[in-house]
Design an enzyme around this catalytic site. Sequence first.
Site, PDB file in Angstrom:
ATOM      1  N   HIS A 124      42.385  53.435  29.249  1.00  0.00           N
ATOM      2  CA  HIS A 124      41.234  52.558  29.461  1.00  0.00           C
ATOM      3  C   HIS A 124      41.020  51.610  28.288  1.00  0.00           C
ATOM      4  CE1 HIS A 124      36.745  51.794  29.947  1.00  0.00           C
ATOM      5  NE2 HIS A 124      37.209  51.512  31.150  1.00  0.00           N
ATOM      6  N   TYR A 167      30.613  39.171  32.678  1.00  0.00           N
ATOM      7  CA  TYR A 167      30.487  40.441  31.962  1.00  0.00           C
ATOM      8  C   TYR A 167      30.247  40.129  30.488  1.00  0.00           C
ATOM      9  CZ  TYR A 167      32.231  43.674  35.585  1.00  0.00           C
ATOM     10  OH  TYR A 167      32.387  44.443  36.701  1.00  0.00           O
ATOM     11  N   HIS A 204      28.141  44.955  29.147  1.00  0.00           N
ATOM     12  CA  HIS A 204      29.313  45.811  29.253  1.00  0.00           C
ATOM     13  C   HIS A 204      29.877  46.242  27.901  1.00  0.00           C
ATOM     14  CE1 HIS A 204      33.626  46.608  30.578  1.00  0.00           C
ATOM     15  NE2 HIS A 204      32.940  47.300  31.462  1.00  0.00           N
TER      16      HIS A 204
END
Length: 754
Positions: A497, A530, A654
């Site tokens: 990730h 974002y 985010h």
Amino acid sequence: MTEAAQSSSTVAAPSPAAGTTAARPAPVFGSSEVPAARATEDRIYIPEAEPSLAPEGEHGPDRFLDRELSWLAFNARVLELAEDPDLFLLERVSFLSIFASNLDEFFMVRVAGLKRRIATGLAVPSPAGLSPHEVLDQISEAAHVLQERHTRVFAEQIRPALEESGIRLVSWGDLGEAEHEQLSAMFSEQVFPILTPLAVDPAHPFPYISGLSLNLAVIVRNPVSEKELFARLKVPDQLPRLISVDGPRAGSRRSARFIPLEELIAVHLDQLFPGMEVLEHHTFRVTRNEDLEVEEDDAENLLQALEKELLRRRFGPPVRLEVTTDISPNVLALLVRELGVEEPEVYSLPAPLDLRGLSVIARVDRPELHYPKQLAHTSRFLNESETAKAANVFAAMRRRDILLHHPYDSFSTSVQAFLEQAAADPKVQAIKQTLYRTSGDSPIVDALIDAAEAGKQVLALVEIKARFDEQANISWARKLEQAGVHVVYGIVGLKTHCKLSLVVRQENDGLRRYCHIGTGNYHPRTARYYEDLGLLTCDEQVGEDLSKLFNQLSGYAPKSTFKRLLVAPRSVRSGLIDRIETEIRNARAGLRARVVIKVNSMVDEAIIDALYRASQAGVKVDIIVRGICALRPGVPGLSENITVRSILGRFLEHSRVFAFANGGNPVVYIGSADMMHRNLDRRVEALVQLRNREDIADLIALLDRYVAPTTASWHLDREGHWTRHHVDESGRPLEDIQSWLLASRARQRAVSIR
């Protein structure tokens, strides 16, 4: 909303006007001098058990809020934005659509997962002390209330406001003969050929109902036998959900009319069942378990295993049935029986179902009903004048570390330009890149392909298990492989990730490594809405750290020492807890002590307990969380020194930031990790410590502004209730942090071009 979720899913939201432009508050952490980072030993491994949840002192499981109920509270905050009459109307429509999409993902993943664990006997009490069935019951109760509130907001607030603005959702009976002829012709040409009515009788079993599809349940009668029969008709999802009555260019007019696709189909049912008498029809919708379970340890080929699981996902068991309030009892009973759902899983709502379709209206070209357009600008450290040709990113990185803040700083002229210039630069020898999510026409992927075709060594670590982007990432992986890119899928048992780019360039004094570490995906489209941070640097320590981490991800390097990185699943949790413990010691010694954390989710019990200990030692702790928060703030003797704030706005917050006062020498990390078990134990995540004193001071000042009482936000109390604070005592709007940042960047640009 997948980062959704994350989704999700996905939320963004706001204030219609720019906020005030008060002077930036001074950093409260003292000097921004940062001591040398302590080297940390880090190796990738899969933990065998979750962290201990032993009660701290006199506080037992009730020191935690339930994560599932906290997520529903987050989506309720999204709904509050749709309810706000001071927001731009079409943005309110967008929030209604986002709410629906978020809730779909919640049922497909979280509710489905809980039901699966209960069915298999694997479910255990939540850290909040609730049994699995108690959690499920409370979810059901809260979700029913929220869905009913959602439909009321549309019917009672948004739909009338749209009509006042000339945008109407109409029914067939509202239209005249000319419109009927036009729509009937459109139905015959574009809709009828792809419809497939499915009969249900002894020769035709009840058909499979795909997840999230909108369907018509139709009752017809044979005029000869007088027998009534049931048929199912799927509303095709490849067509727009709302059909423009006034033609494709209607969106730019002052008035616009839309008719639901299911209603257009319904008035033409006689063409689908010729010779039969159509007695009634009703719309319904099913949500299925769409979470993936890939047994990686037994899979010879992860790619093939995932593709098989994607096929199985289509046939997951139902977890929710939505029906219109006018459905007949007999039809409802048939659906409940054939689908195998229980009464609490049935949601009876006014038509139209599936308000995700409102995204069509949200895109209507009426500028006065949207946020004012904003243009992201090139970072001042990359290009002092935007009238000049594109900046040389490598030269700018050699001058200093560059902290980027998207979408206020342009993604295309920074991160994208970095990779595109690397692909075109003959001095670049190698590029290494992680890809978790990216766009369908990704310039990032194109740059990697160009680099490989130019003979550079290119490594792409593609995370093919990124939820709901699995199929797209499989396609990217194959496209990259065909171009000669070395594609790897990370480490068995872990999702990759982290957001990393490493470019190796031959220069006069030898090889130099250029790096980007971010909090968001390499996704040019979402980078426009974002909110994320990223660091461009050619610091030798960061370059060495990234080289070691990429070697772990692509080869065999089980043990590495990192200098400026914390890497999950080994050292993010332990490293952050070490920092929190340092703040505790500093507070007891009378030194400056404070913790500020900005994340999407705060769930991990070990981190929360460390923050409770810090509060009990007198450390001021500020948490800024967009979504889930299991921490209870303001509990005497436990967390009275902790505040929790949530910002939802025009942009989806985010970024992940971790700031520590450190006795007056602040330490700040940014990176990809949220404070959740999956991030800290089952993913490869990376946090990087900032070194530039100006960047540290600016970021701390920004965090102070996020938590300031003059900034609009939601406040969490000890009972788990969120309260919106967006006006002061005299009723004047509080400052919207995102509007302030837009105005601030506009002022900076105006100064730079004078």
